[in-house]
Design a protein around this motif. Structure first.
Motif, short mmCIF file in Angstrom:
data_model
loop_
_atom_site.label_atom_id
_atom_site.label_comp_id
_atom_site.label_asym_id
_atom_site.label_seq_id
_atom_site.Cartn_x
_atom_site.Cartn_y
_atom_site.Cartn_z
N TYR A 97 -29.79 -8.55 15.12
CA TYR A 97 -31.28 -8.77 15.67
C TYR A 97 -31.42 -8.72 17.03
O TYR A 97 -30.82 -9.23 17.51
CB TYR A 97 -31.05 -10.50 14.90
CG TYR A 97 -32.24 -11.55 14.71
CD1 TYR A 97 -33.23 -11.45 13.93
CD2 TYR A 97 -31.99 -12.52 16.36
CE1 TYR A 97 -34.40 -12.39 14.34
CE2 TYR A 97 -33.35 -12.46 16.01
CZ TYR A 97 -34.64 -12.98 15.51
OH TYR A 97 -35.41 -13.92 15.90
N GLU A 98 -32.68 -9.33 16.93
CA GLU A 98 -33.76 -8.81 18.51
C GLU A 98 -34.72 -9.11 18.93
O GLU A 98 -35.29 -9.78 17.63
CB GLU A 98 -33.18 -7.62 18.91
CG GLU A 98 -33.25 -7.16 20.29
CD GLU A 98 -33.06 -6.06 21.46
OE1 GLU A 98 -33.43 -5.68 22.47
OE2 GLU A 98 -32.99 -5.52 20.38
N ASP A 99 -34.73 -10.31 19.59
CA ASP A 99 -36.33 -11.07 19.73
C ASP A 99 -36.34 -10.86 21.33
O ASP A 99 -34.96 -10.39 22.51
CB ASP A 99 -36.28 -11.79 19.30
CG ASP A 99 -35.78 -13.17 19.57
OD1 ASP A 99 -34.94 -13.54 20.77
OD2 ASP A 99 -35.23 -14.07 18.70
N GLU A 100 -37.07 -11.29 22.38
CA GLU A 100 -37.22 -11.29 23.52
C GLU A 100 -36.10 -12.16 24.55
O GLU A 100 -35.73 -12.19 25.55
CB GLU A 100 -38.74 -12.20 23.84
CG GLU A 100 -38.36 -13.63 24.09
CD GLU A 100 -40.45 -14.54 24.21
OE1 GLU A 100 -40.80 -15.40 23.43
OE2 GLU A 100 -41.33 -13.85 24.64
N GLY A 122 -32.98 -11.76 23.01
CA GLY A 122 -31.59 -11.53 23.51
C GLY A 122 -31.29 -10.86 21.81
O GLY A 122 -31.96 -11.08 21.03
N GLN A 123 -29.80 -9.97 21.71
CA GLN A 123 -29.71 -9.43 20.35
C GLN A 123 -28.72 -10.22 20.01
O GLN A 123 -27.52 -10.88 21.11
CB GLN A 123 -29.32 -7.78 20.95
CG GLN A 123 -29.22 -7.39 19.93
CD GLN A 123 -28.64 -5.84 20.09
OE1 GLN A 123 -27.72 -5.73 21.38
NE2 GLN A 123 -29.12 -5.00 19.02
N ILE A 124 -28.46 -10.24 18.38
CA ILE A 124 -27.43 -11.18 18.09
C ILE A 124 -26.64 -9.99 17.08
O ILE A 124 -27.73 -9.62 16.57
CB ILE A 124 -27.57 -12.51 17.91
CG1 ILE A 124 -28.74 -13.63 18.37
CG2 ILE A 124 -26.57 -13.03 17.02
CD1 ILE A 124 -29.10 -14.30 17.56
N ALA A 125 -24.73 -9.67 16.99
CA ALA A 125 -24.10 -9.25 16.15
C ALA A 125 -23.79 -10.51 15.09
O ALA A 125 -23.21 -11.06 15.83
CB ALA A 125 -23.24 -8.46 16.31
N LEU A 126 -25.07 -10.41 13.87
CA LEU A 126 -24.33 -11.00 12.91
C LEU A 126 -23.65 -10.86 12.01
O LEU A 126 -23.89 -9.47 11.07
CB LEU A 126 -25.43 -11.74 12.27
CG LEU A 126 -26.47 -12.42 13.28
CD1 LEU A 126 -28.21 -12.83 12.38
CD2 LEU A 126 -26.05 -14.07 13.69
N PRO A 127 -22.50 -10.92 11.60
CA PRO A 127 -22.05 -11.33 10.24
C PRO A 127 -22.55 -10.73 8.56
O PRO A 127 -23.50 -11.42 9.05
CB PRO A 127 -20.69 -12.19 9.84
CG PRO A 127 -20.94 -12.84 11.40
CD PRO A 127 -22.43 -12.70 11.57
#
Length: 439
Positions: free
Chosen positions: A241-244, A246-251
Motif C-alpha cells: 500500500y502507498e500514499d503521500e 509513504g509505503q506499507i507492506a501488509l500481510p
C-alpha cells in the motif's frame, strides 16, 4: 417478520413483533422518517464517537471488518452497525466490539418503538435509530457504520459529517431501488459525501469516477481515489500500500479471495486520510490477519451440517448474490477441480437474477444442488435447477442445505470442495445449523 428476524429471547422477540405491527413491511428510501424518529429521541446521531461511513455494492462489510480490526489492534474500542444479520439480530449492533446483549437490545428497541408511533418507520430505520441511540450512550474511540442500501437516501445518511467516508466496489444490485445504470448507482453511493469530509474510493471506470467526483464536488467533499491519491498491489507476501505518507507492506489478508486485498487497502486508505482516530502502521498490519467477517468465503468447520460430507471435503460459505460478488468468488475457486470433484449449493432470492451467478459459479463445479432460502421469496429449487440445465450445467434440486450436502456425498465420489452461496439469508441458516453462529 420484518427481514424475518427472530430471537430466542422472549423480550427481544416481543419487540420484533411490535416492529412488525408498526412497520409498513417494506423499505421506502428517504430521510424524512428517520429524521423525525431521531428527533423524537434527542438526535443521538450528533453524539456518536468519530464515524467511519462505508457504502458500496460489494465489499463494504469486509472493509468495515478491516477497519474494526485495525482500530481494535491499536488498543481502542469501536462500535459497529452492519446488516443484514446472519443468525441473531444482535449481530447488527456491536458495542465496543461485542454483540449487544439481549437485555440491552430489548430495552433500546422498546424505547425507539415507543417514539415511532405514526411515522411509518421501516424495519431498517427503527434498527438504525436503535443503533445510534446505543452508540451515543456508550463511550468508544470510533463508530463504523455500513450503509444499508444505496447511500444518498439510506437511513444511515442522516449522519452529520463523519471522520471519513468510503465507497467499496460498485456493481448492479437492488435494481428496484437503484436502477441498472452503473453511473446512477455510483451517484447514489456517492450521496454519502459530506462537506469537508474525505471521501475515499476504489478505482472505477472513467464514467463512474466522473459521476462520483461531480456528486462529491457539489457536497464539498475532497475525493481520494485508488490510483490517484493512493495505490495498492498484491504481492507474494501480502499487499503493498502507498500514499503521500509513504509505503506499507501488509500481510496477506485473513479473509479469503484476491478481492479482500483491495478491501483491506480501502480500509487502510480511509484510516490514513482522516484525522479523528490515530491508528499505527503496526495496527494496520495486524488488521490484515485479524479481521473476521462470516459468510465471506468462510471455510466451515466440522459440525452437524457438514458431517454429511466425506472426510477431507472442504466446505465453504459465501453470500454472493450478484455477478460482481460472484466474480471474485469464482477466482477463489480456481484450481479446486484439480483436487477432485466439486459442487455448488445455491439458493437465491426471487428478486435476484440467477442466470449471471450460475454462469460465473456453475462453470467452476461438477454438480449444482439448488435449495430454497428459508422464510423468503426465492427461486424455487426446481426452477433454479432448470435455469442451470439451460446453461448446460448439471443440477439437481434439494429440500434444504442438509439434503443438498447429502446429495453431494451421494452423487460425487470423494468431493474435494463444496461452496454454499447465493444469499446471506441462506448463509445464516447454514451457520446456525452447523453451530457456527457469529460471536
Amino acid at each position: 417478520m420484518p427481514d424475518h428476524a427472530r430471537s430466542d429471547h422472549p423480550a427481544v422477540q416481543a419487540q420484533l413483533d411490535r416492529l412488525w405491527r408498526l412497520s409498513p413491511g417494506a423499505d421506502v428510501l428517504g430521510l424524512e422518517r428517520i429524521t423525525t424518529l431521531l428527533g423524537r429521541l434527542g438526535d443521538p446521531q450528533h453524539h456518536l464517537p468519530p464515524v467511519f461511513h462505508v457504502a458500496g455494492t460489494n465489499g463494504k462489510g469486509s472493509t468495515c471488518a478491516f477497519l474494526r480490526a485495525a482500530i481494535e489492534a491499536s488498543g481502542q474500542s469501536v462500535h459497529v452497525y452492519s446488516s443484514p444479520h446472519l443468525v441473531r439480530f444482535n449481530e447488527r449492533i456491536r458495542l465496543n466490539g461485542r454483540l449487544i446483549t439481549d437485555d440491552a437490545l430489548a430495552a433500546v428497541l422498546d424505547e425507539v418503538l415507543g417514539h415511532a408511533e405514526g411515522i411509518g418507520a421501516s424495519f431498517f430505520e427503527v434498527t438504525t435509530a436503535a443503533a445510534f441511540l446505543s452508540f451515543a450512550r456508550n463511550p468508544a474511540a470510533a463508530t463504523i457504520i455500513e450503509v444499508g442500501l444505496g447511500g444518498r437516501l439510506d437511513a444511515t445518511n442522516i449522519l452529520p459529517p463523519p471522520a471519513v467516508c468510503g465507497i467499496a466496489a460498485l456493481g448492479i444490485d437492488h435494481e428496484a431501488f437503484l436502477g441498472r445504470k452503473l453511473t446512477g448507482i455510483a451517484r447514489e453511493k456517492a450521496g454519502i459525501a459530506k462537506l469537508g469530509t474525505p471521501l475515499v474510493t476504489m478505482d472505477y471506470a472513467r464514467p463512474l469516477r466522473d459521476a462520483i467526483a461531480e456528486v462529491a464536488a457539489a457536497a464539498g467533499a475532497p475525493v481520494f481515489a485508488r490510483g490517484q491519491a493512493w495505490s495498492s498491489a498484491s504481492t507474494r507476501s501480502g499487499v503493498s500500500y502507498e500514499d503521500e505518507r509513504g509505503q506499507i507492506a501488509l500481510p496477506r489478508p485473513s479473509l479469503t479471495g484476491g478481492h479482500q486485498s483491495r478491501n483491506l487497502a480501502l480500509a487502510v486508505a480511509m484510516l490514513r486520510h482522516q484525522q479523528k482516530v490515530t491508528v499505527s502502521d503496526e495496527a494496520l498490519k495486524k488488521a490484515a490477519t485479524g479481521a473476521q467477517w462470516p459468510a465471506r468465503m468462510q471455510r466451515l468447520g466440522h459440525g452437524p451440517l457438514t458431517q454429511a460430507l466425506p472426510a477431507g471435503t472442504q466446505c465453504w460459505l459465501d453470500g454472493a448474490h450478484n455477478p460482481s460478488a460472484a466474480t471474485p468468488v469464482a477466482r477463489a475457486m480456481a484450481g479446486w477441480r484439480s483436487e477432485g470433484p466439486t459442487a455448488l449449493v445455491l439458493g437465491m432470492l426471487a428478486n435476484k437474477e440467477a442466470g449471471p451467478v450460475l454462469e460465473k459459479l456453475g462453470g467452476m463445479v461438477d454438480l449444482i444442488v439448488t435449495v430454497p432460502v428459508p422464510d423468503h421469496a426465492c427461486h424455487p429449487p426446481e426452477s433454479l435447477a432448470e435455469q442451470a440445465h439451460a446453461l448446460g450445467l448439471k443440477a439437481v434440486p434439494a429440500r434444504d442445505p442438509s439434503h443438498a450436502l447429502a446429495l453431494v456425498a451421494e452423487r460425487l465420489e470423494a468431493p474435494s470442495h463444496v461452496l454454499i452461496a447465493g444469499s446471506l439469508y441462506l448463509a445464516g441458516q447454514v451457520l446456525a445449523q452447523n453451530d457456527e453462529a457469529p460471536q
